[in-house]
Design a protein around this motif. Sequence first.
Motif, PDB file in Angstrom:
ATOM      1  N   ASP A  90       0.815  -1.216   0.000  1.00 15.38           N
ATOM      2  CA  ASP A  90       0.000   0.000   0.000  1.00 15.38           C
ATOM      3  C   ASP A  90       0.847   1.263   0.000  1.00 15.38           C
ATOM      4  O   ASP A  90       0.328   2.362  -0.232  1.00 15.38           O
ATOM      5  CB  ASP A  90      -0.936   0.016   1.212  1.00 15.38           C
ATOM      6  N   GLN A  91       2.150   1.144   0.239  1.00 12.96           N
ATOM      7  CA  GLN A  91       3.059   2.294   0.260  1.00 12.96           C
ATOM      8  C   GLN A  91       3.811   2.483  -1.051  1.00 12.96           C
ATOM      9  O   GLN A  91       4.543   3.461  -1.208  1.00 12.96           O
ATOM     10  CB  GLN A  91       4.061   2.131   1.400  1.00 12.96           C
ATOM     11  N   VAL A  92       3.638   1.557  -1.991  1.00  9.64           N
ATOM     12  CA  VAL A  92       4.365   1.630  -3.257  1.00  9.64           C
ATOM     13  C   VAL A  92       3.631   2.569  -4.213  1.00  9.64           C
ATOM     14  O   VAL A  92       2.423   2.446  -4.405  1.00  9.64           O
ATOM     15  CB  VAL A  92       4.481   0.219  -3.878  1.00  9.64           C
ATOM     16  N   PRO A  93       4.333   3.535  -4.823  1.00 11.25           N
ATOM     17  CA  PRO A  93       3.678   4.453  -5.764  1.00 11.25           C
ATOM     18  C   PRO A  93       3.021   3.699  -6.923  1.00 11.25           C
ATOM     19  O   PRO A  93       3.572   2.720  -7.429  1.00 11.25           O
ATOM     20  CB  PRO A  93       4.829   5.330  -6.265  1.00 11.25           C
TER      21      PRO A  93
ATOM     22  N   GLU B 111      -3.078  -3.009   3.325  1.00 17.29           N
ATOM     23  CA  GLU B 111      -2.242  -2.269   4.268  1.00 17.29           C
ATOM     24  C   GLU B 111      -1.262  -3.183   5.000  1.00 17.29           C
ATOM     25  O   GLU B 111      -1.646  -4.180   5.618  1.00 17.29           O
ATOM     26  CB  GLU B 111      -3.124  -1.531   5.279  1.00 17.29           C
ATOM     27  N   GLY B 112       0.014  -2.846   4.903  1.00 17.11           N
ATOM     28  CA  GLY B 112       1.059  -3.526   5.636  1.00 17.11           C
ATOM     29  C   GLY B 112       1.484  -4.868   5.081  1.00 17.11           C
ATOM     30  O   GLY B 112       2.307  -5.550   5.696  1.00 17.11           O
ATOM     31  N   LEU B 113       0.976  -5.251   3.898  1.00 18.11           N
ATOM     32  CA  LEU B 113       1.273  -6.579   3.374  1.00 18.11           C
ATOM     33  C   LEU B 113       2.389  -6.551   2.334  1.00 18.11           C
ATOM     34  O   LEU B 113       2.760  -5.503   1.802  1.00 18.11           O
ATOM     35  CB  LEU B 113       0.017  -7.214   2.800  1.00 18.11           C
ATOM     36  N   ASP B 114       2.900  -7.753   2.015  1.00 18.54           N
ATOM     37  CA  ASP B 114       4.110  -7.896   1.215  1.00 18.54           C
ATOM     38  C   ASP B 114       3.859  -8.064  -0.279  1.00 18.54           C
ATOM     39  O   ASP B 114       4.803  -8.129  -1.070  1.00 18.54           O
ATOM     40  CB  ASP B 114       4.915  -9.103   1.719  1.00 18.54           C
ATOM     41  N   ALA B 115       2.612  -8.135  -0.689  1.00 21.70           N
ATOM     42  CA  ALA B 115       2.240  -8.261  -2.093  1.00 21.70           C
ATOM     43  C   ALA B 115       0.745  -8.046  -2.207  1.00 21.70           C
ATOM     44  O   ALA B 115       0.044  -7.944  -1.184  1.00 21.70           O
ATOM     45  CB  ALA B 115       2.626  -9.640  -2.651  1.00 21.70           C
ATOM     46  N   ALA B 116       0.257  -7.995  -3.443  1.00 18.92           N
ATOM     47  CA  ALA B 116      -1.189  -7.857  -3.657  1.00 18.92           C
ATOM     48  C   ALA B 116      -1.551  -8.359  -5.037  1.00 18.92           C
ATOM     49  O   ALA B 116      -0.757  -8.228  -5.987  1.00 18.92           O
ATOM     50  CB  ALA B 116      -1.630  -6.405  -3.504  1.00 18.92           C
ATOM     51  N   PRO B 117      -2.747  -8.930  -5.190  1.00 15.25           N
ATOM     52  CA  PRO B 117      -3.218  -9.321  -6.515  1.00 15.25           C
ATOM     53  C   PRO B 117      -3.365  -8.108  -7.421  1.00 15.25           C
ATOM     54  O   PRO B 117      -3.618  -6.984  -6.952  1.00 15.25           O
ATOM     55  CB  PRO B 117      -4.583  -9.962  -6.234  1.00 15.25           C
TER      56      PRO B 117
END
Length: 213
Positions: free
Chosen positions: A71-74, A198-204
């Motif tokens: 969630d912090q990655v542009p 939020e706070g996770l290491d990857a996302a679909p």
Amino acid sequence: MGGLLRNIIDITPPLRAASAVFPGDARYEARTTFAMGPGCPVNVTAFTMSVHCGAHADAPLHYAAGAASIDQVPLDDFVGPARVIDVRGASALVGPETLAGRLEGVPQRVLLRLTDGLDPDVWPTGFRALAPETVELLAAAGVRLVGVDVPSVDPETSKDLPSHMAFFRHDMRILENLDLSKVPEGEFELIALPIPLEGLDAAPVRAILRSLA
């Protein structure tokens, strides 16, 4: 698998109970919480899965303690001009020599086709991956995001993840598990936005390409 709809190419494999995951990781599971019927006007489903299941974006937190979560990655790296490059071959690692003469005028996003096409329900033991020198070459060419059609940019048995570490050094983005089986080489617009977990290491991601023509 990915399909063509007007000028949109869907490069996101389907997610289902049979979807392959890294051995030991959480599989995709779905269950009905509400079913349409007398007294219930809707269908509602809950699902659980690894954030690395199917097409997904890695966050730096995945391979570097204390680094940025997804969630912090542009988001700007995940949308814009992209080049699809076919680097299929027999070698276990895709070396920088495979990209010789193919990065002139390259946009900030590159999708590398490493395979003939994977069955999303079968774990591809021994899948091809990227040599860290290839990541360094792409970084030197100004590439900000690299996508691959395999589960990881590093071999499945790697413990030190040298290619992931090269991405981290250059603050580059990673897309994995794309379906490039029906995509020709060329220039496209990529849209592959990760869910802000939020706070996770990857996302679909739902990854698509649009023709620039």
